[in-house]
Design an enzyme around this catalytic site. Structure first.
Site, PDB file in Angstrom:
ATOM      1  N   CYS A   1       0.871  -1.164   0.000  1.00  0.00           N
ATOM      2  CA  CYS A   1       0.000   0.000   0.000  1.00  0.00           C
ATOM      3  C   CYS A   1       0.912   1.219   0.000  1.00  0.00           C
ATOM      4  CB  CYS A   1      -0.853   0.053   1.262  1.00  0.00           C
ATOM      5  SG  CYS A   1      -1.935  -1.361   1.439  1.00  0.00           S
TER       6      CYS A   1
ATOM      7  N   ARG B   1       2.300   0.679  -5.756  1.00  0.00           N
ATOM      8  CA  ARG B   1       2.304  -0.139  -4.542  1.00  0.00           C
ATOM      9  C   ARG B   1       0.926  -0.740  -4.230  1.00  0.00           C
ATOM     10  NH1 ARG B   1       6.686   0.894  -1.349  1.00  0.00           N
ATOM     11  NH2 ARG B   1       5.577   0.093   0.443  1.00  0.00           N
TER      12      ARG B   1
ATOM     13  N   TRP C   1      -3.790  -1.909  -1.534  1.00  0.00           N
ATOM     14  CA  TRP C   1      -3.721  -3.225  -2.172  1.00  0.00           C
ATOM     15  C   TRP C   1      -4.286  -4.169  -1.135  1.00  0.00           C
ATOM     16  CZ3 TRP C   1      -1.060  -7.924  -1.382  1.00  0.00           C
ATOM     17  CH2 TRP C   1      -0.980  -8.761  -2.499  1.00  0.00           C
TER      18      TRP C   1
ATOM     19  N   ASN D   1       0.062   0.650   6.117  1.00  0.00           N
ATOM     20  CA  ASN D   1       0.637  -0.289   5.151  1.00  0.00           C
ATOM     21  C   ASN D   1       1.232  -1.426   5.954  1.00  0.00           C
ATOM     22  OD1 ASN D   1       2.013  -1.594   3.072  1.00  0.00           O
ATOM     23  ND2 ASN D   1       3.738  -0.174   3.165  1.00  0.00           N
ATOM     24  N   GLY D   2       0.811  -2.663   5.666  1.00  0.00           N
ATOM     25  CA  GLY D   2       1.334  -3.807   6.410  1.00  0.00           C
ATOM     26  C   GLY D   2       0.196  -4.693   6.852  1.00  0.00           C
TER      27      GLY D   2
ATOM     28  N   GLU E   1      12.149 -16.484 -16.084  1.00  0.00           N
ATOM     29  CA  GLU E   1      11.841 -15.055 -16.067  1.00  0.00           C
ATOM     30  C   GLU E   1      10.956 -14.659 -17.254  1.00  0.00           C
ATOM     31  OE1 GLU E   1      11.886 -12.897 -13.981  1.00  0.00           O
ATOM     32  OE2 GLU E   1      11.929 -10.949 -14.963  1.00  0.00           O
TER      33      GLU E   1
ATOM     34  N   LYS F   1       7.348 -12.973 -16.736  1.00  0.00           N
ATOM     35  CA  LYS F   1       7.085 -11.644 -17.298  1.00  0.00           C
ATOM     36  C   LYS F   1       5.805 -11.681 -18.121  1.00  0.00           C
ATOM     37  CE  LYS F   1       8.925  -9.633 -15.761  1.00  0.00           C
ATOM     38  NZ  LYS F   1       9.640  -9.206 -14.629  1.00  0.00           N
TER      39      LYS F   1
ATOM     40  N   GLU G   1       2.506 -12.392 -15.896  1.00  0.00           N
ATOM     41  CA  GLU G   1       2.062 -11.365 -14.951  1.00  0.00           C
ATOM     42  C   GLU G   1       1.428 -10.159 -15.632  1.00  0.00           C
ATOM     43  OE1 GLU G   1       5.076  -9.420 -12.488  1.00  0.00           O
ATOM     44  OE2 GLU G   1       6.570  -9.792 -14.017  1.00  0.00           O
TER      45      GLU G   1
ATOM     46  N   HIS H   1       9.023 -35.776 -19.226  1.00  0.00           N
ATOM     47  CA  HIS H   1       8.629 -36.466 -17.990  1.00  0.00           C
ATOM     48  C   HIS H   1       7.215 -36.089 -17.569  1.00  0.00           C
ATOM     49  CE1 HIS H   1      12.584 -38.163 -17.590  1.00  0.00           C
ATOM     50  NE2 HIS H   1      13.084 -36.974 -17.869  1.00  0.00           N
TER      51      HIS H   1
ATOM     52  N   LYS I   1       3.991  -3.739  -6.428  1.00  0.00           N
ATOM     53  CA  LYS I   1       5.427  -3.711  -6.685  1.00  0.00           C
ATOM     54  C   LYS I   1       6.233  -4.225  -5.502  1.00  0.00           C
ATOM     55  CE  LYS I   1       9.050  -2.365  -9.104  1.00  0.00           C
ATOM     56  NZ  LYS I   1       9.399  -3.290 -10.203  1.00  0.00           N
TER      57      LYS I   1
END
Ligand code: F6R
Length: 608
Positions: free
Chosen positions: A2, A27, A75, A101-102, A481, A485, A488, A504, A603
């Site tokens: 947040c 954020r 968020w 925030n938290g 990666e 990328k 997301e 497999h 982020k």
């Protein structure tokens, strides 16, 4: 997670807070809110959705007159995104407003106790307990009430608080969530991150854990959790103000992709001196490096992927056994810390909760912790024994690109430095590697100039539902990666496989037209990956091959081929990631998605 912004000063507060929040929207962006003291009461407005909804609702703050206020972009963790769950949260009397925030981990127990005492809860958030607890403990002294709350809550928090009784003051406190205080001639600021206040001031105080600050026009006073006054020294931010702006690009992500040559140059140049690698920040003597028995790399997401490449490069060049672990797994699996081992934490934000917890566990076991971090002064940077900063500058797009690339280059520097000291490579090989390293930024510039080819390819795959990435060795690390990328920001399901693993199990998913991105840049492994391409093509897959120019025969195997320039095999990831970043970007763009702020993501993941 947040974003918090607050202001007290001579200017109208709301527009400054809304501007600050707009720089922090990366954020959190599911709802936003603001509270301003309007001369009589604390006036609060909240709105679900992007910040622009709140901005329009308040006519960019014009409808919220006053010179002191706090704001928040959320968020959601506890309680779905909604107007009610948006912050600030106030007590029943509307005399105390809180942004947070938290996560308050013991909020359930605290809430039950407060309810027994008659407090009524309006929202489903953990934050609301703070507003009621402050009411419970407030006896006229805000700092004393905040202290009492801090002693009772468990979890992480950065808080911005206003008390109607002290209308020309902002209070703030932190534990395990970032918070800075900025000051200039016209006012004082609180913020979760530097971009929020960069256009106003460069003088900042980094709040440490369990510290409280009281800001008014007259003073900036810091206290510890026991209410004792403490002295703090301000730092000066030397970021270029334009670094946090889009600078003509449609998205931060595209801008940051293009900034990679500069970011890499900035990260390696100061560390290469007279054909040697100088890592003064390392905190390890040459003898200690020679004696290293094991390295453990711990990180999350893309930072973890750089660790996977780091493992290949460190083992190849420096011949040290390397283990790579996801921070969320590492912290709970009672890890073993062998004597003579080094723990490396990798993090762009320097605030990732799981990585920070892993760091603390390692330090509690007397393990030397080196961190590779982008945000100067962040928690991970401050708590590590040594820090190697990546000089990527502010990264705003939620999907990391330039920080990832800089992390890779720090691993190259470390591997080469360790290899040279341990005598596992010859001086000549060291020199060859150094020359190749210096050339990487120019080679990336060359790749970026061919982005239309990737856009063309991406546009043909906008409707694809599944994509598989495969490669071996460093190419596999790169696929991890490339796949992340893509998924997301495009919301297309994708998976990365070590090419030899496909048969497999996963090969059963191959059918007519399945898109497979096959990365084959490692000379020694090239024929092996080509065999895997043949296997998937036999099952009907459409293969995009990514390789280097000497391997032109890829055109006989893959349906579409992208070439990247040649460099040392162990540095190939730095070049092959560029087309994959661009591919993800153009697919997301073509699907009309919000490239910089993908759904459900934030982020900086400062909660578990
Ligand atoms: C993906 C991405 C994330 C981060 C991860 C760790 O594009 O950015 O996977 O890499 O959340 O974050 P930091 O590096 O801040 O610890």
């Amino acid at each position: 997670m947040c974003g918090i912004a607050g202001y007290i000063g001579k200017e109208p507060a709301a527009p400054i807070i809304l501007d600050g929040l707009s720089k922090l929207e990366y954020r959190g962006y599911d709802s936003a809110g603001i509270a301003v003291f309007d001369g009589e009461s604390i006036h609060m407005e909240k709105a679900m959705g992007r910040l622009r909804v709140l901005d329009e609702m308040t006519r960019h703050g014009a409808l919220l007159p006053g010179f002191c206020g706090i704001g928040h972009t959320r968020w959601a963790t506890h309680g779905c995104p909604s107007d009610t769950n948006a912050h600030p949260h106030m007590n029943a009397e509307n005399t105390i407003a809180v942004v947070h925030n938290g996560i308050i981990e013991n909020y359930g127990k605290l809430k039950r106790r407060l309810e027994q005492k008659g407090y009524r809860f309006a929202s489903e958030t953990d934050t609301e307990v703070l507003a009621h607890m402050l009411t419970e403990y407030y006896r006229g002294d805000p700092v004393e009430a905040i202290e009492k709350v801090m002693h009772r809550v468990e979890g992480s928090y950065a808080l911005g608080i206003m008390f109607l009784d002290h209308p020309h003051h902002i209070y703030a406190a932190r534990k395990d969530s970032p918070l800075i205080v900025g000051t200039d001639d016209t006012g004082k600021f609180i913020a979760s991150d530097v971009p929020a206040i960069l256009q106003y001031t460069r003088t900042v105080y980094y709040m440490e854990n369990e510290e409280i600050v009281c800001l008014s026009n007259e003073h900036t006073r810091f206290f510890n959790i026991d209410g004792e006054s403490i002295e703090k020294t301000p730092a000066t931010i030397d970021w270029d103000i334009h670094a946090a702006e889009k600078g003509g690009y449609e998205h931060f992500m595209l801008k940051e992709i293009h900034e990679q040559p500069k970011a890499i140059r900035d990260t390696i140049s100061p560390r290469i001196r007279e054909d040697d690698i100088v890592l003064e920040e390392l905190g390890l003597s040459d003898d200690a490096i020679r004696a290293l028995q094991k390295i453990t790399i711990v990180a999350c997401g893309s930072a973890y992927h750089t660790g996977v490449t780091g493992k290949y490069v460190l083992e190849e060049l420096a011949r040290i056994p390397v283990e790579v672990d996801l921070a969320s797994e590492f912290r709970y699996r009672n890890p073993l810390y062998a004597p003579g081992s080094l723990l490396i934490i990798v993090s762009q934000s320097g605030e990732t909760a799981d990585s920070l917890a892993a760091l603390r566990d390692a330090k509690a076991h007397n393990c030397h912790v080196l961190s590779i971090v982008n945000v100067v002064g962040s928690s991970i940077a401050r708590e590590s024994d040594a820090v190697l900063y990546t000089w990527a500058g502010p990264e705003i797009s939620v999907a990391t690109t330039k920080a990832y690339s800089c992390q890779l280059t720090v691993f190259y520097l470390l591997a080469m430095k360790f290899a040279r000291l341990r005598g596992t490579i010859t001086p000549r090989r060291f020199q060859t590697l150094l020359d190749a390293l210096r050339l990487l930024p120019d080679q990336i510039e060359g790749l970026l100039s061919q982005k239309e080819k990737i856009q063309f390819f991406a546009n043909h795959y906008l409707a694809t539902e599944h994509i598989f990435f495969m490669g071996r060795g460093i190419d596999y690390a790169l696929c991890l990666e490339g796949s992340l990328k893509l998924k997301e920001i495009s919301y297309i399901h994708s998976e990365a496989y070590a090419a030899g693993e496909l048969k497999h199990g996963t090969i059963s998913l191959m059918e007519e037209g399945t898109l497979v991105v096959a990365v084959a840049t490692q000379d020694a492994l090239y024929p092996k990956t080509v065999s895997n391409i043949v296997e998937v093509k036999t099952r009907g897959a459409f293969v995009m091959g990514l390789t280097t120019l000497p391997h032109r025969d890829m055109e006989n195997h893959a349906d579409y081929v992208l070439y990247v320039p040649q460099t040392e095999n162990c540095f190939m990831g730095s070049l092959s990631i560029i087309p994959l970043q661009l591919f993800a970007y153009y697919v997301s763009l073509g699907r009309g998605l919000d490239v910089d702020k993908p759904r459900n993501l934030a982020k900086s993941v400062t909660v578990e």
